[in-house]
Write a protein that holds these residues in place. Sequence first.
Motif, PDB file in Angstrom:
ATOM      1  N   GLY A 295      35.348   9.206 100.575  1.00 25.95           N
ATOM      2  CA  GLY A 295      34.434   9.710 101.774  1.00 25.95           C
ATOM      3  C   GLY A 295      32.863   9.698 101.590  1.00 25.95           C
TER       4      GLY A 295
ATOM      5  N   VAL B 239      41.553   8.820 100.992  1.00 24.67           N
ATOM      6  CA  VAL B 239      40.447  10.098 100.748  1.00 24.67           C
ATOM      7  C   VAL B 239      41.697  11.350 100.310  1.00 24.67           C
ATOM      8  CG1 VAL B 239      39.081   9.078 102.519  1.00 24.67           C
ATOM      9  CG2 VAL B 239      40.748  10.711 102.787  1.00 24.67           C
TER      10      VAL B 239
ATOM     11  N   PHE C  65      39.727  16.252 102.871  1.00 25.82           N
ATOM     12  CA  PHE C  65      38.569  15.722 102.767  1.00 25.82           C
ATOM     13  C   PHE C  65      38.489  15.845 104.520  1.00 25.82           C
ATOM     14  CE2 PHE C  65      36.725  12.023 105.338  1.00 25.82           C
ATOM     15  CZ  PHE C  65      35.487  12.085 104.666  1.00 25.82           C
TER      16      PHE C  65
END
Length: 205
Positions: A8, A30, A34
């Motif tokens: 990310g 991700v 996240f």
Amino acid sequence: MKIGILGGTSLAKALGKRFIDAGLNVVFGVRPDFDTEEAEWKIMNRLHHRICPYESAIIQADFILICSENGYLPEIWVALKNTDTEGKMIIDCTNAKFDKKLSNGNTQLIKKAAPKAHLFKAYNNLGLDYPQSDVLGVIKETYFCGDDVPEKLRVKRLIEVSGFNAVDVGKISNASLLEAFYHLRNEISWNKQEHQNYHFKLVSI
């Protein structure tokens, strides 16, 4: 062809936007914690529904770009080991922590986690904070290396689609040399004690 970008980071987001603008199908992998509510990520996910866990992105993608912070790479190793990566194209865009021996641990660990994949190194000269590190857009090239010749041509075309000149530097064993350039520019910035970024440019004479 689908591109899977793991991580990310700002680099992940910037490359993803470039591929999307070029008409390619992109999915972002991700970590579970996240924050997808951050403004730009939230908009991208709402418009394109492209954010998912690491393993899902790996399964869906033909090309896998690893653009994660080093601290989260162990989770990516596990995801690679738990999925079938045979024949997939993996591009390591990371830079390991500075090591004067230039051992390049990240690329080696990717090879162990996905031994049947085609492994390449590229985009690491941009840094994970790109494009903040190049607000004027002066970086026009990225260096890449890898051993598998037919697949290498596909990686070259992918880099060019993202808007960069692709400079072939040979086999994957040269990955540590690419990281040396990244760490050297950081050392220059630090020693000059300036709030500026420095980059190298290839000049042909």
